[in-house]
Design a protein around this motif. Sequence first.
Motif, PDB file in Angstrom:
ATOM      1  N   LYS A  86       0.859  -1.188   0.000  1.00 54.91           N
ATOM      2  CA  LYS A  86       0.000   0.000   0.000  1.00 54.91           C
ATOM      3  C   LYS A  86       0.887   1.227   0.000  1.00 54.91           C
ATOM      4  N   ASN A  87       0.451   2.278  -0.721  1.00 59.64           N
ATOM      5  CA  ASN A  87       1.206   3.536  -0.701  1.00 59.64           C
ATOM      6  C   ASN A  87       0.449   4.583   0.108  1.00 59.64           C
ATOM      7  N   GLU A  88       1.032   5.772   0.216  1.00 53.28           N
ATOM      8  CA  GLU A  88       0.440   6.839   1.030  1.00 53.28           C
ATOM      9  C   GLU A  88      -0.865   7.368   0.454  1.00 53.28           C
ATOM     10  N   GLU A  89      -1.075   7.184  -0.847  1.00 50.00           N
ATOM     11  CA  GLU A  89      -2.304   7.652  -1.493  1.00 50.00           C
ATOM     12  C   GLU A  89      -3.471   6.698  -1.296  1.00 50.00           C
ATOM     13  N   GLY A  90      -3.237   5.569  -0.636  1.00 49.87           N
ATOM     14  CA  GLY A  90      -4.305   4.597  -0.410  1.00 49.87           C
ATOM     15  C   GLY A  90      -4.483   3.634  -1.564  1.00 49.87           C
ATOM     16  N   HIS A  91      -3.489   3.545  -2.446  1.00 50.69           N
ATOM     17  CA  HIS A  91      -3.538   2.588  -3.545  1.00 50.69           C
ATOM     18  C   HIS A  91      -2.854   1.297  -3.115  1.00 50.69           C
ATOM     19  N   TYR A  92      -3.361   0.211  -3.656  1.00 50.98           N
ATOM     20  CA  TYR A  92      -2.835  -1.104  -3.318  1.00 50.98           C
ATOM     21  C   TYR A  92      -2.170  -1.725  -4.542  1.00 50.98           C
ATOM     22  N   LYS A  93      -1.021  -2.305  -4.324  1.00 49.73           N
ATOM     23  CA  LYS A  93      -0.329  -3.077  -5.357  1.00 49.73           C
ATOM     24  C   LYS A  93      -0.457  -4.535  -4.949  1.00 49.73           C
ATOM     25  N   VAL A  94      -1.133  -5.321  -5.776  1.00 44.79           N
ATOM     26  CA  VAL A  94      -1.446  -6.707  -5.438  1.00 44.79           C
ATOM     27  C   VAL A  94      -0.768  -7.625  -6.449  1.00 44.79           C
ATOM     28  N   GLU A  95       0.082  -8.512  -5.948  1.00 42.87           N
ATOM     29  CA  GLU A  95       0.757  -9.503  -6.787  1.00 42.87           C
ATOM     30  C   GLU A  95      -0.148 -10.723  -6.876  1.00 42.87           C
ATOM     31  N   GLU A  99      -4.237 -19.225 -12.795  1.00 44.89           N
ATOM     32  CA  GLU A  99      -4.184 -20.682 -12.863  1.00 44.89           C
ATOM     33  C   GLU A  99      -3.283 -21.180 -13.987  1.00 44.89           C
ATOM     34  N   ASP A 100      -3.127 -20.393 -15.052  1.00 47.25           N
ATOM     35  CA  ASP A 100      -2.305 -20.842 -16.184  1.00 47.25           C
ATOM     36  C   ASP A 100      -0.809 -20.618 -15.951  1.00 47.25           C
ATOM     37  N   GLY A 101      -0.451 -20.117 -14.759  1.00 47.00           N
ATOM     38  CA  GLY A 101       0.953 -19.934 -14.408  1.00 47.00           C
ATOM     39  C   GLY A 101       1.482 -18.527 -14.604  1.00 47.00           C
ATOM     40  N   THR A 102       0.709 -17.667 -15.251  1.00 41.61           N
ATOM     41  CA  THR A 102       1.164 -16.288 -15.421  1.00 41.61           C
ATOM     42  C   THR A 102       0.948 -15.518 -14.126  1.00 41.61           C
ATOM     43  N   SER A 103       1.724 -14.471 -13.960  1.00 43.23           N
ATOM     44  CA  SER A 103       1.588 -13.652 -12.758  1.00 43.23           C
ATOM     45  C   SER A 103       1.821 -12.198 -13.130  1.00 43.23           C
ATOM     46  N   GLY A 104       1.374 -11.319 -12.252  1.00 46.86           N
ATOM     47  CA  GLY A 104       1.540  -9.895 -12.489  1.00 46.86           C
ATOM     48  C   GLY A 104       1.093  -9.106 -11.282  1.00 46.86           C
ATOM     49  N   ALA A 105       1.149  -7.805 -11.431  1.00 43.98           N
ATOM     50  CA  ALA A 105       0.767  -6.911 -10.339  1.00 43.98           C
ATOM     51  C   ALA A 105      -0.401  -6.039 -10.785  1.00 43.98           C
ATOM     52  N   LEU A 106      -1.340  -5.868  -9.891  1.00 46.23           N
ATOM     53  CA  LEU A 106      -2.472  -4.979 -10.121  1.00 46.23           C
ATOM     54  C   LEU A 106      -2.343  -3.800  -9.174  1.00 46.23           C
ATOM     55  N   ILE A 107      -2.644  -2.603  -9.659  1.00 46.10           N
ATOM     56  CA  ILE A 107      -2.661  -1.436  -8.784  1.00 46.10           C
ATOM     57  C   ILE A 107      -4.091  -0.921  -8.785  1.00 46.10           C
ATOM     58  N   VAL A 108      -4.685  -0.927  -7.592  1.00 53.88           N
ATOM     59  CA  VAL A 108      -6.091  -0.571  -7.442  1.00 53.88           C
ATOM     60  C   VAL A 108      -6.267   0.362  -6.243  1.00 53.88           C
ATOM     61  N   ASP A 109      -7.421   1.054  -6.239  1.00 55.88           N
ATOM     62  CA  ASP A 109      -7.732   1.900  -5.082  1.00 55.88           C
ATOM     63  C   ASP A 109      -8.510   1.075  -4.056  1.00 55.88           C
ATOM     64  N   GLU A 110      -8.991   1.721  -2.998  1.00 57.38           N
ATOM     65  CA  GLU A 110      -9.677   1.017  -1.912  1.00 57.38           C
ATOM     66  C   GLU A 110     -10.987   0.382  -2.345  1.00 57.38           C
ATOM     67  N   GLU A 111     -11.590   0.889  -3.442  1.00 55.56           N
ATOM     68  CA  GLU A 111     -12.840   0.328  -3.949  1.00 55.56           C
ATOM     69  C   GLU A 111     -12.606  -0.768  -4.980  1.00 55.56           C
ATOM     70  N   GLY A 112     -11.340  -1.065  -5.312  1.00 54.41           N
ATOM     71  CA  GLY A 112     -11.048  -2.105  -6.285  1.00 54.41           C
ATOM     72  C   GLY A 112     -10.992  -1.612  -7.715  1.00 54.41           C
ATOM     73  N   ASN A 113     -10.973  -0.297  -7.913  1.00 50.32           N
ATOM     74  CA  ASN A 113     -10.886   0.269  -9.251  1.00 50.32           C
ATOM     75  C   ASN A 113      -9.421   0.373  -9.674  1.00 50.32           C
ATOM     76  N   ALA A 114      -9.154   0.065 -10.947  1.00 49.17           N
ATOM     77  CA  ALA A 114      -7.800   0.129 -11.468  1.00 49.17           C
ATOM     78  C   ALA A 114      -7.274   1.564 -11.399  1.00 49.17           C
ATOM     79  N   VAL A 115      -5.992   1.685 -11.072  1.00 51.14           N
ATOM     80  CA  VAL A 115      -5.334   2.979 -10.988  1.00 51.14           C
ATOM     81  C   VAL A 115      -4.229   3.014 -12.033  1.00 51.14           C
ATOM     82  N   GLU A 116      -4.198   4.072 -12.815  1.00 44.30           N
ATOM     83  CA  GLU A 116      -3.133   4.239 -13.799  1.00 44.30           C
ATOM     84  C   GLU A 116      -1.915   4.800 -13.109  1.00 44.30           C
ATOM     85  N   GLN A 117      -0.742   4.249 -13.395  1.00 42.17           N
ATOM     86  CA  GLN A 117       0.502   4.730 -12.795  1.00 42.17           C
ATOM     87  C   GLN A 117       1.380   5.339 -13.834  1.00 42.17           C
TER      88      GLN A 117
END
Length: 117
Positions: A86-95, A99-117
């Motif tokens: 989590k950063n100071e702006e209240g955004h979450y970075k979720v690793e 199931e297919d083995g791929t992975s990545g990071a999502l950056i979302v706000d507290e409501e689960g909306n995507a955040v552009e970085q």
Amino acid sequence: MKKLFITAVFALGSLTAFAQEEQATEAQDAATEVQDQANEAQDAAQDAAATAQDGFNEIAVEELPEAVTSMIETNYPGASVNGAAKNEEGHYKVEVSLEDGTSGALIVDEEGNAVEQ
């Protein structure tokens, strides 16, 4: 009698060589395992450093808001959450890992909306 003695010496020598070879293999396997563990620890340290550099501080996965976990379950069925920050702006970075083995990071706000970085 000489033949018996020579045969016994060769047999003993063969067994000793086999035992030494087996010990060397076990030592090499142990060394490989230690090296793998060291590599994993180094990767984890690098990931933590990279997360801290981009303004996110690591948090426990359980600390993610319900809206964030619901969004992941809805949009990425079967995905598993491997880490969160989590950063100071209240955004979450979720690793996440899919199931297919791929992975990545999502950056979302507290409501689960995507955040552009």
